[in-house]
Design a protein around this motif. Structure first.
Motif, PDB file in Angstrom:
ATOM      1  N   ARG A  78      23.149 -12.538 -12.743  1.00 17.73           N
ATOM      2  CA  ARG A  78      23.219 -13.835 -13.426  1.00 17.73           C
ATOM      3  C   ARG A  78      22.074 -14.742 -12.984  1.00 17.73           C
ATOM      4  O   ARG A  78      21.473 -15.446 -13.812  1.00 17.73           O
ATOM      5  CB  ARG A  78      24.576 -14.490 -13.182  1.00 17.73           C
ATOM      6  CG  ARG A  78      25.742 -13.742 -13.781  1.00 17.73           C
ATOM      7  CD  ARG A  78      27.027 -14.574 -13.777  1.00 17.73           C
ATOM      8  NE  ARG A  78      26.941 -15.611 -14.798  1.00 17.73           N
ATOM      9  CZ  ARG A  78      27.781 -15.738 -15.830  1.00 17.73           C
ATOM     10  NH1 ARG A  78      28.768 -14.845 -15.997  1.00 17.73           N
ATOM     11  NH2 ARG A  78      27.644 -16.710 -16.686  1.00 17.73           N
ATOM     12  N   HIS A 228      27.685  -9.877 -17.829  1.00 19.95           N
ATOM     13  CA  HIS A 228      27.416 -11.158 -17.171  1.00 19.95           C
ATOM     14  C   HIS A 228      25.976 -11.612 -17.379  1.00 19.95           C
ATOM     15  O   HIS A 228      25.723 -12.814 -17.569  1.00 19.95           O
ATOM     16  CB  HIS A 228      27.730 -11.044 -15.676  1.00 19.95           C
ATOM     17  CG  HIS A 228      29.180 -11.192 -15.363  1.00 19.95           C
ATOM     18  ND1 HIS A 228      29.782 -12.416 -15.159  1.00 19.95           N
ATOM     19  CD2 HIS A 228      30.155 -10.264 -15.237  1.00 19.95           C
ATOM     20  CE1 HIS A 228      31.069 -12.236 -14.901  1.00 19.95           C
ATOM     21  NE2 HIS A 228      31.321 -10.947 -14.944  1.00 19.95           N
ATOM     22  N   GLU A 231      25.892 -12.925 -20.874  1.00 16.98           N
ATOM     23  CA  GLU A 231      26.582 -14.211 -20.968  1.00 16.98           C
ATOM     24  C   GLU A 231      25.730 -15.327 -20.384  1.00 16.98           C
ATOM     25  O   GLU A 231      25.623 -16.418 -20.969  1.00 16.98           O
ATOM     26  CB  GLU A 231      27.927 -14.138 -20.243  1.00 16.98           C
ATOM     27  CG  GLU A 231      28.714 -15.452 -20.326  1.00 16.98           C
ATOM     28  CD  GLU A 231      30.024 -15.382 -19.582  1.00 16.98           C
ATOM     29  OE1 GLU A 231      31.079 -15.518 -20.222  1.00 16.98           O
ATOM     30  OE2 GLU A 231      30.000 -15.196 -18.340  1.00 16.98           O
ATOM     31  N   GLN A 234      23.024 -16.338 -22.677  1.00 12.80           N
ATOM     32  CA  GLN A 234      23.516 -17.185 -23.767  1.00 12.80           C
ATOM     33  C   GLN A 234      23.819 -18.601 -23.280  1.00 12.80           C
ATOM     34  O   GLN A 234      23.629 -19.575 -24.018  1.00 12.80           O
ATOM     35  CB  GLN A 234      24.776 -16.570 -24.381  1.00 12.80           C
ATOM     36  CG  GLN A 234      24.584 -15.180 -24.971  1.00 12.80           C
ATOM     37  CD  GLN A 234      23.491 -15.156 -26.018  1.00 12.80           C
ATOM     38  OE1 GLN A 234      23.586 -15.793 -27.051  1.00 12.80           O
ATOM     39  NE2 GLN A 234      22.426 -14.400 -25.735  1.00 12.80           N
ATOM     40  N   GLN A 235      24.281 -18.731 -22.057  1.00 17.56           N
ATOM     41  CA  GLN A 235      24.603 -20.054 -21.507  1.00 17.56           C
ATOM     42  C   GLN A 235      23.348 -20.849 -21.164  1.00 17.56           C
ATOM     43  O   GLN A 235      23.373 -22.078 -21.151  1.00 17.56           O
ATOM     44  CB  GLN A 235      25.462 -19.914 -20.251  1.00 17.56           C
ATOM     45  CG  GLN A 235      26.879 -19.436 -20.514  1.00 17.56           C
ATOM     46  CD  GLN A 235      27.665 -19.230 -19.239  1.00 17.56           C
ATOM     47  OE1 GLN A 235      27.135 -19.391 -18.130  1.00 17.56           O
ATOM     48  NE2 GLN A 235      28.933 -18.868 -19.369  1.00 17.56           N
TER      49      GLN A 235
END
Length: 256
Positions: A78, A228, A231, A234-235
């Motif tokens: 991440r 993850h 994600e 995208q965040q």
């Protein structure tokens, strides 16, 4: 020339223009016929598992996909995803965190089970193992999931069902449960099996060598790392570190 073609030797894949075969099986016969766990087995072992064996392998793959953003492999992926690298680089960052401590317990547990099976003396093997490797016994206890890792009982139930169905012989079930009982007696409290211990039972029952237990775990955890990393992509976010920027580290003037 054979000195060139023999530079790499493999029984895994045979290929020429218009033809691909894995372990002697044309790819077009495998596509839509084999599941992904069956394909993993074929690539590693050279044959196709029974349906019961494939289901057991699939259960281990499903159980280990993720353990949240505080798991080092997930956290690293991440953080990497916020640093301007591609998805594959973020995945590689996370995968490279899977070492002896974070990711190696399943391999170590298989090795322990196999030592017990070869020696035939659980208590003596466990004593020698702890003398050599320390107090921690891979595959048992969990610092977060107390009193029980919710994944382990379900996996062990599936192993017992596979044993009863003739897909494995169950001797490593008995070894793992014997270790669990011995550790609990010594500690004076329950030391339950965790996911690493349970998946190690599956790998040992299915006949995989200990190093492959880690390799297959990495395949599984790669799914969580991918999810993850995507994600986080995208965040958004830029250069996210392990803690929010308002928190600071401890400066120790005494040095190292």
């Amino acid at each position: 020339m054979s000195d060139v073609s023999d530079w790499w030797r493999t029984a895994i894949i045979d290929m020429e223009p218009g033809r691909i075969a894995f372990r002697g099986r044309p790819i077009e016969e495998l596509i839509g016929t084999l599941t992904f766990p069956q394909m993993i087995w074929l690539m590693l072992r050279g044959d196709v598992p029974s349906d019961g064996q494939a289901r057991l392998l699939e259960a281990a793959l499903v159980a280990a996909v993720d353990h949240g953003p505080q798991a080092p492999s997930i956290a690293a992926a991440r953080m990497a995803a916020t640093c301007g690298v591609g998805l594959q680089s973020a995945m590689a960052t996370g995968i490279n965190m899977l070492g002896d401590v974070h990711g190696g317990a399943g391999e170590q547990a298989v090795a322990l089970y196999q030592c017990v099976a070869a020696r035939g003396d659980l208590d003596a093997t466990l004593q020698d193992w702890r003398a050599e490797h320390g107090k921690y016994v891979p595959g048992f206890g969990h610092r977060f999931h107390k009193p029980t890792d919710p994944r382990a009982p379900r996996l062990m139930q599936l192993v017992r069902e596979a044993r009863d169905g003739g897909h494995c012989d169950g001797r490593f079930v008995e070894i793992a449960e014997g270790i669990e009982a011995a550790l609990s007696r010594a500690a004076g409290k329950p030391i339950p099996m965790n996911i690493d211990g349970a998946t190690a039972v599956i790998f040992a029952e299915l006949g995989f060598d200990a190093p492959l237990a880690r390799g297959i775990f990495v395949l599984s955890r790669s799914v969580g790392i991918l999810a993850h990393a995507w994600e986080q992509t995208q965040q958004g976010g830029r250069n996210k570190g392990p803690t929010p920027p308002g928190y600071r580290w401890t400066y120790d003037s005494s040095g190292s």
